[in-house]
Design a protein around this motif. Sequence first.
Motif, short mmCIF file in Angstrom:
data_model
loop_
_atom_site.label_atom_id
_atom_site.label_comp_id
_atom_site.label_asym_id
_atom_site.label_seq_id
_atom_site.Cartn_x
_atom_site.Cartn_y
_atom_site.Cartn_z
N TRP A 222 93.32 34.20 22.29
CA TRP A 222 94.66 33.73 22.62
C TRP A 222 94.74 33.02 23.97
CZ3 TRP A 222 97.94 32.63 19.14
CH2 TRP A 222 97.91 33.30 17.94
N ILE B 124 105.81 32.51 23.99
CA ILE B 124 104.90 33.54 23.48
C ILE B 124 104.80 34.70 24.46
CG2 ILE B 124 102.48 34.01 22.92
CD1 ILE B 124 102.41 31.12 21.75
N VAL B 125 104.71 34.41 25.74
CA VAL B 125 104.65 35.47 26.75
C VAL B 125 105.96 36.25 26.78
CG1 VAL B 125 104.54 35.90 29.24
CG2 VAL B 125 102.90 34.36 28.17
N TRP C 264 108.08 36.63 24.31
CA TRP C 264 108.12 37.44 23.09
C TRP C 264 107.25 38.68 23.23
CZ3 TRP C 264 104.03 38.59 19.80
CH2 TRP C 264 104.38 39.27 18.64
N TYR C 265 106.08 38.51 23.79
CA TYR C 265 105.16 39.64 23.96
C TYR C 265 105.77 40.71 24.87
CZ TYR C 265 100.97 42.35 24.77
OH TYR C 265 100.08 43.38 24.84
N VAL C 266 106.36 40.27 25.97
CA VAL C 266 106.95 41.21 26.92
C VAL C 266 108.12 41.95 26.30
CG1 VAL C 266 108.25 41.36 29.08
CG2 VAL C 266 106.15 40.02 28.97
N VAL D 261 109.12 42.16 22.85
CA VAL D 261 108.93 42.82 21.57
C VAL D 261 107.76 43.80 21.58
CG1 VAL D 261 108.42 42.44 19.12
CG2 VAL D 261 109.99 40.92 20.33
N VAL D 262 106.62 43.35 22.01
CA VAL D 262 105.41 44.17 21.89
C VAL D 262 105.39 45.29 22.92
CG1 VAL D 262 102.89 44.12 21.97
CG2 VAL D 262 104.14 42.26 20.87
N GLU D 263 105.77 45.02 24.14
CA GLU D 263 105.71 46.03 25.18
C GLU D 263 106.78 47.11 25.03
OE1 GLU D 263 103.43 46.52 27.60
OE2 GLU D 263 102.28 44.92 26.69
N ASN D 264 107.86 46.81 24.30
CA ASN D 264 108.91 47.82 24.11
C ASN D 264 108.71 48.49 22.84
OD1 ASN D 264 110.20 47.29 26.53
ND2 ASN D 264 111.37 45.63 25.66
#
Length: 61
Positions: A14, A51-52, A54-56, A58-61
């Motif tokens: 990525w 993308i960053v 979204w990652y912060v 969605v993915v981190e929570n």
Amino acid sequence: MSPQTRLMWSIWRWPVALALLTVFGLLSALLGQGGIWWGLSWIALASPLAIVAWYVVVVEN
């Protein structure tokens, strides 16, 4: 493909893709003569940020 190469590719896949997308966006903004090129540069340069984000969120929570 060796396990070490496979691991390295899974880690760097990525970041390399985002770097290539950013380079494309910068080159299209600098070398493009307006029209579609400026639109492509906006999309290419905004994509890594989206993308960053979204990652912060969605993915981190």
